[in-house]
Design a protein around this motif. Sequence first.
Motif, PDB file in Angstrom:
ATOM      1  N   LEU A 157     -19.642 -48.417 -10.472  1.00  0.00           N
ATOM      2  CA  LEU A 157     -19.718 -47.677 -11.726  1.00  0.00           C
ATOM      3  C   LEU A 157     -21.154 -47.591 -12.222  1.00  0.00           C
ATOM      4  CD1 LEU A 157     -18.061 -46.247 -13.898  1.00  0.00           C
ATOM      5  CD2 LEU A 157     -17.754 -48.456 -15.033  1.00  0.00           C
ATOM      6  N   ALA A 158     -21.908 -48.677 -12.095  1.00  0.00           N
ATOM      7  CA  ALA A 158     -23.306 -48.680 -12.514  1.00  0.00           C
ATOM      8  C   ALA A 158     -24.131 -47.712 -11.667  1.00  0.00           C
ATOM      9  CB  ALA A 158     -23.883 -50.093 -12.416  1.00  0.00           C
ATOM     10  N   VAL A 159     -23.932 -47.745 -10.355  1.00  0.00           N
ATOM     11  CA  VAL A 159     -24.653 -46.830  -9.463  1.00  0.00           C
ATOM     12  C   VAL A 159     -24.299 -45.381  -9.783  1.00  0.00           C
ATOM     13  CG1 VAL A 159     -24.919 -46.087  -7.063  1.00  0.00           C
ATOM     14  CG2 VAL A 159     -24.879 -48.525  -7.619  1.00  0.00           C
ATOM     15  N   ALA A 160     -23.024 -45.130 -10.032  1.00  0.00           N
ATOM     16  CA  ALA A 160     -22.571 -43.766 -10.335  1.00  0.00           C
ATOM     17  C   ALA A 160     -23.208 -43.246 -11.618  1.00  0.00           C
ATOM     18  CB  ALA A 160     -21.050 -43.735 -10.446  1.00  0.00           C
ATOM     19  N   LEU A 161     -23.329 -44.101 -12.621  1.00  0.00           N
ATOM     20  CA  LEU A 161     -23.921 -43.670 -13.888  1.00  0.00           C
ATOM     21  C   LEU A 161     -25.407 -43.363 -13.730  1.00  0.00           C
ATOM     22  CD1 LEU A 161     -22.177 -46.187 -16.327  1.00  0.00           C
ATOM     23  CD2 LEU A 161     -21.705 -43.743 -16.062  1.00  0.00           C
ATOM     24  N   VAL A 162     -26.116 -44.169 -12.942  1.00  0.00           N
ATOM     25  CA  VAL A 162     -27.552 -43.946 -12.753  1.00  0.00           C
ATOM     26  C   VAL A 162     -27.802 -42.736 -11.863  1.00  0.00           C
ATOM     27  CG1 VAL A 162     -29.669 -44.940 -11.793  1.00  0.00           C
ATOM     28  CG2 VAL A 162     -28.134 -46.364 -13.131  1.00  0.00           C
ATOM     29  N   GLN A 163     -26.997 -42.593 -10.816  1.00  0.00           N
ATOM     30  CA  GLN A 163     -27.170 -41.491  -9.867  1.00  0.00           C
ATOM     31  C   GLN A 163     -26.428 -40.223 -10.290  1.00  0.00           C
ATOM     32  OE1 GLN A 163     -29.844 -42.396  -8.070  1.00  0.00           O
ATOM     33  NE2 GLN A 163     -28.907 -41.848  -6.129  1.00  0.00           N
ATOM     34  N   ARG A 164     -25.673 -40.324 -11.377  1.00  0.00           N
ATOM     35  CA  ARG A 164     -24.891 -39.191 -11.890  1.00  0.00           C
ATOM     36  C   ARG A 164     -23.932 -38.651 -10.834  1.00  0.00           C
ATOM     37  NH1 ARG A 164     -29.625 -35.840 -15.193  1.00  0.00           N
ATOM     38  NH2 ARG A 164     -30.197 -37.566 -16.585  1.00  0.00           N
ATOM     39  N   ARG A 165     -23.187 -39.559 -10.250  1.00  0.00           N
ATOM     40  CA  ARG A 165     -22.180 -39.215  -9.238  1.00  0.00           C
ATOM     41  C   ARG A 165     -20.805 -39.415  -9.861  1.00  0.00           C
ATOM     42  NH1 ARG A 165     -24.149 -39.305  -3.656  1.00  0.00           N
ATOM     43  NH2 ARG A 165     -26.400 -39.688  -3.669  1.00  0.00           N
ATOM     44  N   SER A 166     -20.252 -38.353 -10.376  1.00  0.00           N
ATOM     45  CA  SER A 166     -18.988 -38.435 -11.106  1.00  0.00           C
ATOM     46  C   SER A 166     -17.850 -38.888 -10.210  1.00  0.00           C
ATOM     47  CB  SER A 166     -18.663 -37.080 -11.742  1.00  0.00           C
ATOM     48  OG  SER A 166     -18.565 -36.058 -10.753  1.00  0.00           O
ATOM     49  N   HIS A 167     -17.868 -38.465  -8.955  1.00  0.00           N
ATOM     50  CA  HIS A 167     -16.774 -38.844  -8.045  1.00  0.00           C
ATOM     51  C   HIS A 167     -16.760 -40.353  -7.831  1.00  0.00           C
ATOM     52  CE1 HIS A 167     -14.683 -39.311  -4.117  1.00  0.00           C
ATOM     53  NE2 HIS A 167     -13.911 -38.369  -4.620  1.00  0.00           N
ATOM     54  N   LEU A 168     -17.944 -40.965  -7.667  1.00  0.00           N
ATOM     55  CA  LEU A 168     -18.014 -42.405  -7.483  1.00  0.00           C
ATOM     56  C   LEU A 168     -17.593 -43.126  -8.757  1.00  0.00           C
ATOM     57  CD1 LEU A 168     -18.759 -44.905  -5.839  1.00  0.00           C
ATOM     58  CD2 LEU A 168     -21.153 -44.564  -6.512  1.00  0.00           C
ATOM     59  N   ALA A 169     -17.961 -42.586  -9.917  1.00  0.00           N
ATOM     60  CA  ALA A 169     -17.561 -43.188 -11.192  1.00  0.00           C
ATOM     61  C   ALA A 169     -16.044 -43.160 -11.356  1.00  0.00           C
ATOM     62  CB  ALA A 169     -18.227 -42.450 -12.346  1.00  0.00           C
ATOM     63  N   GLN A 170     -15.426 -42.047 -10.987  1.00  0.00           N
ATOM     64  CA  GLN A 170     -13.974 -41.942 -11.087  1.00  0.00           C
ATOM     65  C   GLN A 170     -13.292 -42.918 -10.139  1.00  0.00           C
ATOM     66  OE1 GLN A 170     -13.121 -37.811 -10.333  1.00  0.00           O
ATOM     67  NE2 GLN A 170     -14.197 -37.108 -12.155  1.00  0.00           N
ATOM     68  N   ARG A 171     -13.853 -43.069  -8.942  1.00  0.00           N
ATOM     69  CA  ARG A 171     -13.277 -43.984  -7.954  1.00  0.00           C
ATOM     70  C   ARG A 171     -13.333 -45.433  -8.463  1.00  0.00           C
ATOM     71  NH1 ARG A 171     -13.276 -43.789  -1.996  1.00  0.00           N
ATOM     72  NH2 ARG A 171     -14.219 -41.730  -2.212  1.00  0.00           N
ATOM     73  N   ALA A 172     -14.489 -45.824  -9.014  1.00  0.00           N
ATOM     74  CA  ALA A 172     -14.656 -47.186  -9.512  1.00  0.00           C
ATOM     75  C   ALA A 172     -13.773 -47.449 -10.732  1.00  0.00           C
ATOM     76  CB  ALA A 172     -16.120 -47.445  -9.852  1.00  0.00           C
ATOM     77  N   ALA A 173     -13.740 -46.478 -11.642  1.00  0.00           N
ATOM     78  CA  ALA A 173     -12.920 -46.630 -12.847  1.00  0.00           C
ATOM     79  C   ALA A 173     -11.436 -46.732 -12.492  1.00  0.00           C
ATOM     80  CB  ALA A 173     -13.158 -45.461 -13.798  1.00  0.00           C
ATOM     81  N   LEU A 174     -11.004 -45.956 -11.504  1.00  0.00           N
ATOM     82  CA  LEU A 174      -9.610 -45.992 -11.081  1.00  0.00           C
ATOM     83  C   LEU A 174      -9.251 -47.369 -10.524  1.00  0.00           C
ATOM     84  CD1 LEU A 174      -6.960 -44.419 -10.585  1.00  0.00           C
ATOM     85  CD2 LEU A 174      -7.857 -43.844  -8.305  1.00  0.00           C
ATOM     86  N   ALA A 175     -10.158 -47.944  -9.733  1.00  0.00           N
ATOM     87  CA  ALA A 175      -9.892 -49.269  -9.164  1.00  0.00           C
ATOM     88  C   ALA A 175      -9.722 -50.313 -10.257  1.00  0.00           C
ATOM     89  CB  ALA A 175     -11.036 -49.666  -8.231  1.00  0.00           C
ATOM     90  N   LEU A 176     -10.533 -50.239 -11.311  1.00  0.00           N
ATOM     91  CA  LEU A 176     -10.447 -51.215 -12.403  1.00  0.00           C
ATOM     92  C   LEU A 176      -9.230 -50.965 -13.290  1.00  0.00           C
ATOM     93  CD1 LEU A 176     -14.216 -51.302 -13.439  1.00  0.00           C
ATOM     94  CD2 LEU A 176     -12.954 -53.111 -12.259  1.00  0.00           C
ATOM     95  N   LEU A 177      -9.005 -49.689 -13.637  1.00  0.00           N
ATOM     96  CA  LEU A 177      -7.931 -49.362 -14.571  1.00  0.00           C
ATOM     97  C   LEU A 177      -6.544 -49.537 -13.966  1.00  0.00           C
ATOM     98  CD1 LEU A 177      -9.468 -46.192 -16.272  1.00  0.00           C
ATOM     99  CD2 LEU A 177      -9.289 -48.504 -17.207  1.00  0.00           C
ATOM    100  N   VAL A 178      -6.451 -49.461 -12.661  1.00  0.00           N
ATOM    101  CA  VAL A 178      -5.170 -49.680 -11.986  1.00  0.00           C
ATOM    102  C   VAL A 178      -5.057 -51.132 -11.500  1.00  0.00           C
ATOM    103  CG1 VAL A 178      -3.725 -49.052 -10.016  1.00  0.00           C
ATOM    104  CG2 VAL A 178      -4.932 -47.278 -11.305  1.00  0.00           C
ATOM    105  N   GLY A 179      -6.154 -51.647 -10.952  1.00  0.00           N
ATOM    106  CA  GLY A 179      -6.121 -52.976 -10.363  1.00  0.00           C
ATOM    107  C   GLY A 179      -5.780 -54.085 -11.347  1.00  0.00           C
ATOM    108  N   PHE A 180      -6.452 -54.109 -12.497  1.00  0.00           N
ATOM    109  CA  PHE A 180      -6.215 -55.192 -13.447  1.00  0.00           C
ATOM    110  C   PHE A 180      -4.809 -55.154 -14.045  1.00  0.00           C
ATOM    111  CE2 PHE A 180     -10.751 -56.228 -13.450  1.00  0.00           C
ATOM    112  CZ  PHE A 180     -10.688 -57.604 -13.577  1.00  0.00           C
ATOM    113  N   PRO A 181      -4.310 -54.014 -14.516  1.00  0.00           N
ATOM    114  CA  PRO A 181      -2.928 -54.008 -15.022  1.00  0.00           C
ATOM    115  C   PRO A 181      -1.901 -54.423 -13.982  1.00  0.00           C
ATOM    116  CG  PRO A 181      -4.095 -52.062 -15.789  1.00  0.00           C
ATOM    117  CD  PRO A 181      -4.985 -52.725 -14.780  1.00  0.00           C
TER     118      PRO A 181
END
Length: 303
Positions: A157-181
């Motif tokens: 997520l940090a790399v995606a925000l710095v590199q402005r890679r929305s696809h990577l940000a979505q992938r990382a966010a999905l892993a956290l938002l699904v994984g923890f629940p």
Amino acid sequence: MLHLRVIAPGELRDDVMGLLRANAGVTHIVVHPDAAVDPTGDEITADIARECADDIVRGLKALGVKESGAMTLEVLDTVLSTRAWHAEDAAAGQPADAVIWDELVSRTREESTLTFTFVMFLCIACLIAAIGVVTDSPVTVVGAMVVGPEFGPLAGLAVALVQRRSHLAQRAALALLVGFPVAMAVTIAFTLIFEALGWVTLQTTRELNEVDFIFQVGPFSFVIALLAGAAGMLSLVSSKSAALVGVFISVTTVPAAGFAVVAATIGDWHVAAQSTLQLAVNLTGITIAGVLVLWVYRLRRTR
């Protein structure tokens, strides 16, 4: 040093060779004309200093090698060559300070993917944390910290925000938002089973003396998360993975999730809310620190 392997069409041979020869950090250049079958073209290999790898990769991408051929990089543990020593000495900077952005994106993309393995690791870590809570065992809680795989998506997520890679940000966010629940739901189910079997006799979190630090949110919670996130990102950038173990056992991400589950099953909702807040503070702090570290590296390179 790194070993570079390029597959490029024959018409790009001179351009690729010119790019490699123009960089003082490149040596051991080998050309195999028409050696590549799929895709067709030349195979060109070279050993390059890590300090100049990012420039070379960007140059090859500008030539269109990524679309018409391929590039691979491998770490060389041992290189016995005077020319290689001179190449490393001539390259500007130090290997530990060099960031290869495409390598960083590739690594974090793989570790940020929501996979069955990722979810299983998170479930196991959360279960270990819950057992550590009900047994009031800080050693078990530390074990849960080490097992937890959550730093991968946070780094992605940090790399995606710095590199402005929305696809990577979505992938990382999905892993956290699904994984923890999912991990917390599985932990709830097993905790209830343990309580039904009489294995858990905990009635209130006030009985805990050794692991109560997990849900106690304070200013240092955020400070530690920032420091751990910075250390973790530095270890990724410099390829010094040994520091990651210290990162894992310095922040209470997975233990906070496990504590929230245990507190909820015994009806201690205030503590469950505090534990959830601790989890959010740690996840946020690690991500912010990762962004800041990468931003500093990017600013340093620009200057």
